[in-house]
Design an enzyme around this catalytic site. Structure first.
Site, PDB file in Angstrom:
ATOM      1  N   LYS A  89     -24.804-158.885  -1.753  1.00 24.59           N
ATOM      2  CA  LYS A  89     -24.711-158.306  -0.240  1.00 24.59           C
ATOM      3  C   LYS A  89     -23.468-157.241  -0.463  1.00 24.59           C
ATOM      4  CE  LYS A  89     -26.971-158.941   3.627  1.00 24.59           C
ATOM      5  NZ  LYS A  89     -28.307-159.005   3.752  1.00 24.59           N
ATOM      6  N   ASP A 107     -29.385-153.490   6.405  1.00 24.70           N
ATOM      7  CA  ASP A 107     -29.232-154.776   7.097  1.00 24.70           C
ATOM      8  C   ASP A 107     -28.857-154.440   8.617  1.00 24.70           C
ATOM      9  OD1 ASP A 107     -28.951-157.961   6.486  1.00 24.70           O
ATOM     10  OD2 ASP A 107     -26.914-157.580   7.955  1.00 24.70           O
TER      11      ASP A 107
END
Length: 450
Positions: A125, A165
């Site tokens: 991430k 995201d």
């Protein structure tokens, strides 16, 4: 002191002040305790300890110029947690709340989410505390270029393939990809979520929301029920929420709520999804503008929330889909949902329910699809985009959607079967965590220590 307690204590000492990361790890380890005791290999090989420490953490400065020529500085992150099953894979988040703890919680969850898909994907991430809201298109472009100028040396089509995201949509992916190509001189599948005209997959934008609904469809089918006619509560008004609303409507459900940073919209007759997409995707306006076309709807501004709680969870309904952000649904909200007749909760966001809320759902015996299983559709179609890029091919939208639906069915089947195996039928928290962990852990042992 037992193994799980010792491990958690060690984590707090080594990674202080990272509350969201602790929360994600505690949820996983508490569920895994019987597995770790039953198979000593996992302790003897220090699998958990290795999983809790990312293979690589990259923190960097991003300096860029705003429209007034002033120098702005932000923090950038890429946490590459595990490459055991394949290239690192996980999105980039641009939001003021981003810090090391949030990126680590998201990356840790991504390991198990990606493992559950059955696809060859590692977990990672990244992101920045940059806030795209209020920035011009030129400022967003310059920030993305500055971000990629540092990140490009750490990623690649078979190394690490970021996606979008919160705060990183198709526009931002375009700017990031353009800078990567400029710096490396290669046209390759290093980012997913690209525009369909130059390497993106059809169906990628819809995938997380659609996949969440497909997961809910499978949960209901297991007990002989369907989505048809169900009133649905949805939080958020971003990409995941909008396409959750769209697929719910297509499958005969009636979504009645959504929310954004300005407040909550409730339309008990059923939300006009086409209008919402126009307001949020094309015109980028607040939800209040929906009332211009539907006077029978209600908008509740954040300033009017009782005790700061979103009213999105306090309407009578049968299904709930938290699709906004982490820890948005509290124990009090969960109790209201159960009292108002909700029979299922399916998470479109990452860890949107607090631990108190999850406990409430499990006690009540309602269907509960945790995010690491229910929102895996986005990363699944990202991997399909990687396949298409590697083959220099483009799949029709129907093939992508059929494959997504099959992947979500398989994720539910794996989680449900694992829960049955451990004597907890219907407990998809246990099933998803154990199934994801075992796939990664067994591969780590087979590959040796490194």
């Amino acid at each position: 002191m037992d193994y799980v307690t010792r491990t958690l204590d060690g984590l707090r000492r080594s990674s202080p002040g990272q509350g969201e990361f602790y929360q994600a790890v505690e949820e996983v380890l508490e569920v895994l305790a019987p597995v770790l005791d039953a198979d000593r290999r996992y302790q003897d090989e220090a699998v958990v300890e290795r999983l809790l420490e990312p293979e690589r953490q990259i923190f960097f400065r991003i300096a860029w110029l705003d429209d007034q020529g002033r120098v702005r500085v932000n923090k950038g992150y890429r946490v590459q947690f595990s490459s055991t099953l394949g290239p690192y894979k996980g999105g980039l988040r641009f939001h003021p709340s981003v810090n090391a703890g949030i990126i680590k919680f998201l990356g840790f969850e991504q390991i198990f989410k990606n493992a559950l898909t059955g696809l060859p994907l590692g977990g990672a991430k990244g992101g920045s505390d940059f806030d795209p809201k209020g920035c011009s298109q030129g400022e967003i472009m310059r920030f993305c270029q500055a971000f990629m100028t540092e990140l490009h040396r750490h990623i690649g089509a078979t190394i690490d393939v970021p996606a979008g995201d919160i705060g990183v949509g198709q526009r931002e992916i375009g700017y990031l990809y353009g800078q990567y190509r400029r710096l490396n001189g290669r046209f390759e599948g290093v980012l997913t979520g690209k525009a369909a005209g130059w390497g993106g997959s059809l169906g990628r934008r819809e995938a997380t929301g659609y996949g969440c609904v497909y997961f809910a469809e499978n949960m209901l089918a297991e007990r002989g029920d369907t989505l048809a006619g169900k009133r649905c509560l949805v939080s958020g008004a971003g990409n995941v929420a909008l396409y959750t609303l769209e697929k719910l409507t297509q499958l005969g459900a009636r979504p009645i709520s959504c929310s954004d940073s300005s407040g909550t919209l409730i339309h008990r007759a059923g939300l006009d999804v086409a209008l919402l997409k126009d307001i949020k995707e094309r015109r980028r306006l607040p939800l209040r503008d929906y009332l211009d076309c539907h006077t029978d709807a209600t908008f509740i501004p954040v300033a009017d929330y009782t005790a700061g709680r979103s009213p999105v969870w306090h309407e009578p309904a049968e299904l709930a889909f938290p699709c906004a952000t982490q820890n948005e649904l509290t124990g009090v909200d969960a109790e209201a949902l159960v009292a108002n007749g909700v029979v299922g909760v399916c998470e479109g966001a990452n860890m949107p329910s607090t631990r108190e809320a999850v406990s409430c759902f499990l006690r009540a015996g309602i269907d509960y699809g945790p995010g690491k299983a229910a929102n895996a559709g986005g990363v699944a179609v990202s991997q399909l985009e990687m396949q298409q890029n590697a083959a220099m091919a483009r799949w029709p939208a129907e093939k992508v959607d059929q494959t997504l639906r099959a992947i979500m069915r398989d994720i539910h089947r794996r989680a449900s079967a694992t829960a049955e195996e451990f004597g907890a039928p219907g407990n998809l928290v246990l099933g998803a965590n154990v199934a994801g962990f075992r796939r990664v852990a067994d591969a780590m042992i087979e590959q040796g220590v490194f």
